[in-house]
Write a protein that holds these residues in place. Structure first.
Motif, short mmCIF file in Angstrom:
data_model
loop_
_atom_site.label_atom_id
_atom_site.label_comp_id
_atom_site.label_asym_id
_atom_site.label_seq_id
_atom_site.Cartn_x
_atom_site.Cartn_y
_atom_site.Cartn_z
N GLY A 7 83.51 43.57 75.19
CA GLY A 7 82.72 43.22 76.37
C GLY A 7 82.44 44.35 77.32
O GLY A 7 81.69 44.19 78.28
N GLY A 8 83.04 45.50 77.08
CA GLY A 8 82.79 46.63 77.97
C GLY A 8 81.42 47.22 77.75
O GLY A 8 80.70 46.83 76.82
N GLY A 9 81.05 48.16 78.60
CA GLY A 9 79.76 48.80 78.46
C GLY A 9 79.35 49.47 79.74
O GLY A 9 80.15 49.66 80.66
N LEU A 10 78.08 49.84 79.79
CA LEU A 10 77.50 50.50 80.96
C LEU A 10 76.76 49.46 81.80
O LEU A 10 75.93 48.70 81.26
CB LEU A 10 76.54 51.60 80.53
CG LEU A 10 75.73 52.29 81.61
CD1 LEU A 10 76.65 53.03 82.58
CD2 LEU A 10 74.71 53.25 81.00
N VAL A 11 77.04 49.44 83.08
CA VAL A 11 76.39 48.47 83.97
C VAL A 11 76.10 49.16 85.30
O VAL A 11 76.84 50.07 85.71
CB VAL A 11 77.29 47.23 84.16
CG1 VAL A 11 78.60 47.59 84.83
CG2 VAL A 11 76.58 46.13 84.93
N GLN A 12 75.05 48.73 85.96
CA GLN A 12 74.70 49.30 87.27
C GLN A 12 75.59 48.71 88.36
O GLN A 12 76.11 47.59 88.22
CB GLN A 12 73.24 49.02 87.59
CG GLN A 12 72.27 49.75 86.69
CD GLN A 12 70.83 49.55 87.12
OE1 GLN A 12 70.51 48.63 87.87
NE2 GLN A 12 69.95 50.44 86.67
N PRO A 13 75.78 49.43 89.44
CA PRO A 13 76.53 48.89 90.58
C PRO A 13 75.94 47.55 91.01
O PRO A 13 74.71 47.39 91.07
CB PRO A 13 76.37 49.96 91.66
CG PRO A 13 76.17 51.23 90.89
CD PRO A 13 75.38 50.84 89.67
N LYS A 109 85.94 50.13 77.26
CA LYS A 109 85.52 51.00 78.35
C LYS A 109 84.44 50.34 79.19
O LYS A 109 83.46 49.81 78.67
CB LYS A 109 85.01 52.33 77.80
CG LYS A 109 84.70 53.36 78.86
CD LYS A 109 84.35 54.71 78.22
CE LYS A 109 84.10 55.77 79.28
NZ LYS A 109 83.77 57.08 78.67
N VAL A 110 84.62 50.42 80.49
CA VAL A 110 83.63 49.92 81.44
C VAL A 110 83.17 51.09 82.29
O VAL A 110 83.99 51.79 82.89
CB VAL A 110 84.23 48.82 82.34
CG1 VAL A 110 83.27 48.45 83.46
CG2 VAL A 110 84.59 47.60 81.51
N THR A 111 81.86 51.30 82.32
CA THR A 111 81.28 52.36 83.14
C THR A 111 80.28 51.75 84.10
O THR A 111 79.34 51.06 83.67
CB THR A 111 80.58 53.41 82.26
OG1 THR A 111 81.52 53.95 81.33
CG2 THR A 111 80.03 54.55 83.12
N VAL A 112 80.50 51.96 85.38
CA VAL A 112 79.60 51.44 86.41
C VAL A 112 78.87 52.63 87.02
O VAL A 112 79.48 53.46 87.71
CB VAL A 112 80.36 50.66 87.49
CG1 VAL A 112 79.37 50.04 88.48
CG2 VAL A 112 81.23 49.59 86.86
#
Length: 114
Positions: A7-13, A109-112
């Protein structure tokens, strides 16, 4: 016992993500389940935890934004993350306690970032 997180990934603030962690193996019942996170250069910290009686606890930094839940039939714990901030960027790891032993997953990994 093996744990698989996803479920992790790249997401915008300001965005949302939902993490899942499923346990496989010879498990009759799971006591507590929890999510930790570790950001680069920082210590691992507890994000949220849920007991077998579904009592929950959260880090102050995520309270009112994140929600932990569990599905005992699926041996799965979830982390719904809303209103994400750059400082939420980290590897998120799940852990479960079975008969007094803690089992850790490899993390997602979660990247905001904008």
């Amino acid at each position: 016992v093996q744990l698989q997180a996803s479920g992790g990934g790249l997401v915008q603030p300001g965005g949302s993500l939902r993490l899942s962690c499923t346990a496989a193996g010879s498990i009759l019942s799971i006591d507590a389940m929890a999510w930790y996170r570790q950001a680069p250069g920082k210590q691992r910290e507890l994000v949220a935890a849920i007991t077998s009686g579904e009592i929950t606890d959260y880090a102050d930094s995520v309270r009112d934004r994140f929600t932990i839940s569990r599905d005992n039939a699926k041996n799965t714990v979830y982390l719904q993350m809303n209103s994400l901030k750059a400082e939420d960027t980290a590897v998120y790891l799940c852990v479960i306690r079975v008969y007094g032993t803690d089992y850790w997953g490899k993390g997602t990994k979660v990247t905001v970032s904008s």
